[in-house]
Design a protein around this motif. Structure first.
Motif, PDB file in Angstrom:
ATOM      1  N   SER A   1       0.836  -1.201   0.000  1.00 32.81           N
ATOM      2  CA  SER A   1       0.000   0.000   0.000  1.00 32.81           C
ATOM      3  C   SER A   1       0.869   1.248   0.000  1.00 32.81           C
ATOM      4  O   SER A   1       2.107   1.172   0.066  1.00 32.81           O
ATOM      5  CB  SER A   1      -0.907   0.009   1.238  1.00 32.81           C
ATOM      6  OG  SER A   1      -0.147   0.286   2.404  1.00 32.81           O
TER       7      SER A   1
ATOM      8  N   HIS B   1       1.243   3.077   2.427  1.00 35.26           N
ATOM      9  CA  HIS B   1       1.958   3.086   3.704  1.00 35.26           C
ATOM     10  C   HIS B   1       3.302   2.375   3.580  1.00 35.26           C
ATOM     11  O   HIS B   1       4.293   2.805   4.195  1.00 35.26           O
ATOM     12  CB  HIS B   1       1.102   2.436   4.789  1.00 35.26           C
ATOM     13  CG  HIS B   1      -0.215   3.103   5.003  1.00 35.26           C
ATOM     14  ND1 HIS B   1      -0.332   4.370   5.564  1.00 35.26           N
ATOM     15  CD2 HIS B   1      -1.482   2.704   4.713  1.00 35.26           C
ATOM     16  CE1 HIS B   1      -1.610   4.714   5.620  1.00 35.26           C
ATOM     17  NE2 HIS B   1      -2.320   3.717   5.115  1.00 35.26           N
TER      18      HIS B   1
ATOM     19  N   THR C   1       1.017  10.536   2.403  1.00 39.82           N
ATOM     20  CA  THR C   1       0.923   9.395   3.310  1.00 39.82           C
ATOM     21  C   THR C   1       2.045   9.429   4.340  1.00 39.82           C
ATOM     22  O   THR C   1       1.823   9.162   5.527  1.00 39.82           O
ATOM     23  CB  THR C   1       0.982   8.080   2.513  1.00 39.82           C
ATOM     24  OG1 THR C   1      -0.062   8.068   1.544  1.00 39.82           O
ATOM     25  CG2 THR C   1       0.813   6.882   3.429  1.00 39.82           C
TER      26      THR C   1
ATOM     27  N   ASP D   1       1.681   9.439   8.318  1.00 38.47           N
ATOM     28  CA  ASP D   1       2.191   8.310   9.103  1.00 38.47           C
ATOM     29  C   ASP D   1       3.355   8.685  10.007  1.00 38.47           C
ATOM     30  O   ASP D   1       3.478   8.154  11.121  1.00 38.47           O
ATOM     31  CB  ASP D   1       2.655   7.188   8.160  1.00 38.47           C
ATOM     32  CG  ASP D   1       1.513   6.499   7.439  1.00 38.47           C
ATOM     33  OD1 ASP D   1       0.349   6.775   7.760  1.00 38.47           O
ATOM     34  OD2 ASP D   1       1.799   5.675   6.538  1.00 38.47           O
TER      35      ASP D   1
ATOM     36  N   ARG E   1      -3.193   1.644  -4.412  1.00 37.80           N
ATOM     37  CA  ARG E   1      -4.176   2.642  -3.965  1.00 37.80           C
ATOM     38  C   ARG E   1      -5.383   2.020  -3.275  1.00 37.80           C
ATOM     39  O   ARG E   1      -5.742   2.444  -2.160  1.00 37.80           O
ATOM     40  CB  ARG E   1      -4.609   3.526  -5.136  1.00 37.80           C
ATOM     41  CG  ARG E   1      -5.553   4.648  -4.683  1.00 37.80           C
ATOM     42  CD  ARG E   1      -5.873   5.627  -5.788  1.00 37.80           C
ATOM     43  NE  ARG E   1      -6.671   6.741  -5.290  1.00 37.80           N
ATOM     44  CZ  ARG E   1      -7.055   7.771  -6.024  1.00 37.80           C
ATOM     45  NH1 ARG E   1      -6.706   7.850  -7.286  1.00 37.80           N
ATOM     46  NH2 ARG E   1      -7.790   8.733  -5.498  1.00 37.80           N
TER      47      ARG E   1
ATOM     48  N   LEU F   1      -5.561  -0.608  -1.706  1.00 36.86           N
ATOM     49  CA  LEU F   1      -5.134  -1.318  -0.502  1.00 36.86           C
ATOM     50  C   LEU F   1      -4.747  -0.370   0.629  1.00 36.86           C
ATOM     51  O   LEU F   1      -4.348  -0.817   1.703  1.00 36.86           O
ATOM     52  CB  LEU F   1      -3.930  -2.219  -0.837  1.00 36.86           C
ATOM     53  CG  LEU F   1      -4.169  -3.321  -1.860  1.00 36.86           C
ATOM     54  CD1 LEU F   1      -2.872  -4.083  -2.132  1.00 36.86           C
ATOM     55  CD2 LEU F   1      -5.265  -4.277  -1.402  1.00 36.86           C
ATOM     56  N   THR F   2      -4.869   0.940   0.375  1.00 34.98           N
ATOM     57  CA  THR F   2      -4.431   1.946   1.341  1.00 34.98           C
ATOM     58  C   THR F   2      -5.602   2.448   2.162  1.00 34.98           C
ATOM     59  O   THR F   2      -6.595   2.939   1.611  1.00 34.98           O
ATOM     60  CB  THR F   2      -3.762   3.126   0.617  1.00 34.98           C
ATOM     61  OG1 THR F   2      -2.686   2.626  -0.180  1.00 34.98           O
ATOM     62  CG2 THR F   2      -3.226   4.142   1.616  1.00 34.98           C
ATOM     63  N   ASP F   3      -5.462   2.338   3.496  1.00 34.35           N
ATOM     64  CA  ASP F   3      -6.515   2.817   4.382  1.00 34.35           C
ATOM     65  C   ASP F   3      -6.066   4.098   5.081  1.00 34.35           C
ATOM     66  O   ASP F   3      -4.933   4.547   4.938  1.00 34.35           O
ATOM     67  CB  ASP F   3      -6.895   1.741   5.417  1.00 34.35           C
ATOM     68  CG  ASP F   3      -5.703   1.309   6.265  1.00 34.35           C
ATOM     69  OD1 ASP F   3      -4.624   1.941   6.170  1.00 34.35           O
ATOM     70  OD2 ASP F   3      -5.830   0.337   7.027  1.00 34.35           O
ATOM     71  N   GLY F   4      -6.972   4.698   5.825  1.00 34.43           N
ATOM     72  CA  GLY F   4      -6.646   5.896   6.593  1.00 34.43           C
ATOM     73  C   GLY F   4      -6.779   7.171   5.780  1.00 34.43           C
ATOM     74  O   GLY F   4      -6.918   7.150   4.552  1.00 34.43           O
ATOM     75  N   ASP F   5      -6.726   8.291   6.468  1.00 32.06           N
ATOM     76  CA  ASP F   5      -6.886   9.591   5.826  1.00 32.06           C
ATOM     77  C   ASP F   5      -5.529  10.133   5.397  1.00 32.06           C
ATOM     78  O   ASP F   5      -5.037  11.125   5.923  1.00 32.06           O
ATOM     79  CB  ASP F   5      -7.581  10.570   6.784  1.00 32.06           C
ATOM     80  CG  ASP F   5      -7.906  11.899   6.117  1.00 32.06           C
ATOM     81  OD1 ASP F   5      -7.900  11.961   4.868  1.00 32.06           O
ATOM     82  OD2 ASP F   5      -8.150  12.878   6.849  1.00 32.06           O
ATOM     83  N   TRP F   6      -4.898   9.479   4.424  1.00 27.14           N
ATOM     84  CA  TRP F   6      -3.592   9.904   3.954  1.00 27.14           C
ATOM     85  C   TRP F   6      -3.654  11.195   3.140  1.00 27.14           C
ATOM     86  O   TRP F   6      -2.678  11.952   3.074  1.00 27.14           O
ATOM     87  CB  TRP F   6      -2.957   8.802   3.105  1.00 27.14           C
ATOM     88  CG  TRP F   6      -3.802   8.367   1.947  1.00 27.14           C
ATOM     89  CD1 TRP F   6      -4.718   7.365   1.941  1.00 27.14           C
ATOM     90  CD2 TRP F   6      -3.837   8.954   0.641  1.00 27.14           C
ATOM     91  NE1 TRP F   6      -5.323   7.265   0.707  1.00 27.14           N
ATOM     92  CE2 TRP F   6      -4.794   8.219  -0.118  1.00 27.14           C
ATOM     93  CE3 TRP F   6      -3.141   9.984   0.026  1.00 27.14           C
ATOM     94  CZ2 TRP F   6      -5.068   8.519  -1.446  1.00 27.14           C
ATOM     95  CZ3 TRP F   6      -3.427  10.292  -1.298  1.00 27.14           C
ATOM     96  CH2 TRP F   6      -4.371   9.564  -2.011  1.00 27.14           C
TER      97      TRP F   6
END
Length: 253
Positions: free
Chosen positions: A68, A70, A102, A106, A179, A181-186
């Protein structure tokens, strides 16, 4: 060129100059060698420039399936940490701006500010996305790829031929697959200041979208537009791009 480990990945990165660090991240399926002129100008402006290569572009290597944003951001974080831990201004070209944001979300302690270099709009024209797919297709002819480069990447009067080479289809596929596979509010880049550095003729960023990020994130976002360039902004206008980054960085805390 230096290397650093991030778990199963080995990340190669170039280092030029001395001073406050600026990290430059490449666009979809491309490496950082084409940023030589941009890096040289930033060095002249008093910065140390780091250019990590994406996984799949030598000497960077590592898992490319099931990863991802991340994971890619952690690759960049490893390079920054290896060079003293920053905090750095992180400038991501096109796709690279997603990784820069991101990273800021992070690992905020590593990021002084984020530069979105030719970032696409929230909704990008399908024709430009299709052009990118076609350019990465080995079956496409040189004539087709030149047409795609003129449509999606280079402003009128700028030579697209240097970008006939330098594409890595496997890297493009890995980056596109990351893309969903990417979680969260990046997208918010944590709380970092952002420079939204746009190209006046970029079809990925139509004029009516100029203020969309500032409208969403407020005074954290500074908008600047560079004339005579399209989506390949740092290749078309390296000096202007570098000066915009350096001028903005000089005003950061």
């Amino acid at each position: 060129m230096r290397t650093v480990r991030n778990g199963e990945a080995t990340i190669g990165y170039r280092v030029d100059g001395d001073g406050p660090p600026v990290v430059i991240l490449a666009s979809t399926g491309r490496g950082t060698a084409e940023f030589d002129a941009l890096a040289q100008r930033l060095v002249l402006r008093g910065h140390r420039v780091l250019r990590p290569e994406p996984r799949g572009i030598a000497p960077s290597a590592g898992p490319m399936d099931g990863v991802s944003f991340h994971d890619f951001a952690a690759d960049v974080a490893a390079a920054i940490a290896a060079e003293g831990g920053g905090p750095a201004v992180v400038a991501g070209h096109a796709y690279g701006n997603w990784i820069a944001r991101t990273l800021a979300a992070d690992r905020p302690a590593l990021v002084r500010g984020v530069v979105l270099v030719a970032a696409g709009a929230k909704v990008m024209p399908q024709a430009t996305i299709d052009a990118l797919t076609m350019i990465n297709d080995p079956a496409s002819t040189e004539e087709q790829r030149l047409a795609g480069l003129r449509l999606a990447f280079f402003a009128a009067g700028n030579d697209p031929r240097p970008w006939l080479d330098g594409w890595h289809p496997a890297v493009t596929a890995s980056q596109r697959a990351a893309r969903p596979l990417t979680d969260g509010d990046w997208r918010a880049a944590g709380t970092a200041p952002m420079l939204d550095l746009q190209a006046a003729d970029d079809p990925f960023r139509p004029p009516e979208t100029r203020a969309e990020l500032r409208a969403q994130y407020g005074d954290r976002v500074t908008v600047r537009v560079i004339a005579g360039a399209s989506h390949a902004l740092p290749a078309e206008k390296p000096v202007e791009t570098a000066d915009a980054i350096a001028d903005w960085a000089a005003g950061l805390p």
